[in-house]
Design an enzyme around this catalytic site. Structure first.
Site, PDB file in Angstrom:
ATOM      1  N   GLY A 122      -6.003   3.600   0.393  1.00  0.00           N
ATOM      2  CA  GLY A 122      -5.702   3.318  -1.003  1.00  0.00           C
ATOM      3  C   GLY A 122      -6.814   2.490  -1.600  1.00  0.00           C
ATOM      4  O   GLY A 122      -7.972   2.629  -1.227  1.00  0.00           O
ATOM      5  N   CYS A 123      -6.466   1.615  -2.494  1.00  0.00           N
ATOM      6  CA  CYS A 123      -7.440   0.754  -3.160  1.00  0.00           C
ATOM      7  C   CYS A 123      -8.172  -0.110  -2.131  1.00  0.00           C
ATOM      8  O   CYS A 123      -7.539  -0.783  -1.328  1.00  0.00           O
ATOM      9  CB  CYS A 123      -6.731  -0.125  -4.185  1.00  0.00           C
ATOM     10  SG  CYS A 123      -7.804  -1.354  -4.931  1.00  0.00           S
TER      11      CYS A 123
END
Length: 180
Positions: free
Chosen positions: A9-10
């Site tokens: 993800g981020c």
């Protein structure tokens, strides 16, 4: 020093998690897995370059093993979601392990089988496993993001809960100065 490269993800979240661990010497946020050479955040943010947001982790395998890093990776993001984590949506947020050698590939595949057999997640793990490619370091303002931006809402509402989860499950692996 050994190297591990994960996309969960981020990269701000993933970076903060791995920076917290004993035996981790450096974590660099960047991009990997796409076609464009030397991409910028603006270019990959639309999901069209094929890159994933990743962290490149330098670690001392005498203090923390690749397998321990893998387990922490799986337990601190949702590896069952396709191209997203929370509100972050797009191929750049996919769950991916870029392996440096066959031993890393085999360990990742073995752990996925174990987690699946133990029904750790309600849905199938869809984390990609791919050979490491060219790594492009993200812009300076992405590096050490959580530590520089504690007061920002994203840090408080997205990253801090992940760090809390890490502390609950892996307290013994957290650097002493952070485990209070």
């Amino acid at each position: 020093m050994q190297t591990a490269i994960f996309g969960g993800g981020c990269f701000w979240c993933t970076e903060a998690i791995f920076q917290s661990l004993k035996g981790v010497e450096e974590v660099i946020s960047g991009y990997m897995g796409g076609e464009l050479k030397h991409p910028t955040y603006m270019e990959i943010s639309n999901g069209g370059t094929g890159h994933a947001e990743v962290v490149k982790i330098s670690f001392d395998d005498k203090l923390i093993s690749f397998n321990e890093l893998l387990l922490i990776f799986f337990r601190t993001h949702n590896p069952t979601l396709l191209n997203r984590q929370g509100n972050d949506i797009g191929t750049q947020y996919r769950s991916i392990i870029f392996y440096e050698n066959e031993a890393q590939k085999n360990e990742a595949e073995k752990l996925i089988v174990e987690l699946t057999r133990e029904h750790v997640f309600d849905k199938p793990i869809i984390t990609q496993i791919a050979p490491a490619e060219a790594f492009y370091e993200a812009e300076d303002y992405h590096q050490n993001y959580f530590n520089k931006n504690h007061g920002k809402p994203y840090c408080a509402f997205v990253i801090q809960p992940k760090l809390n989860k890490l502390a609950e499950q892996f307290r013994q692996k957290i650097k002493p100065e952070l485990s209070s």
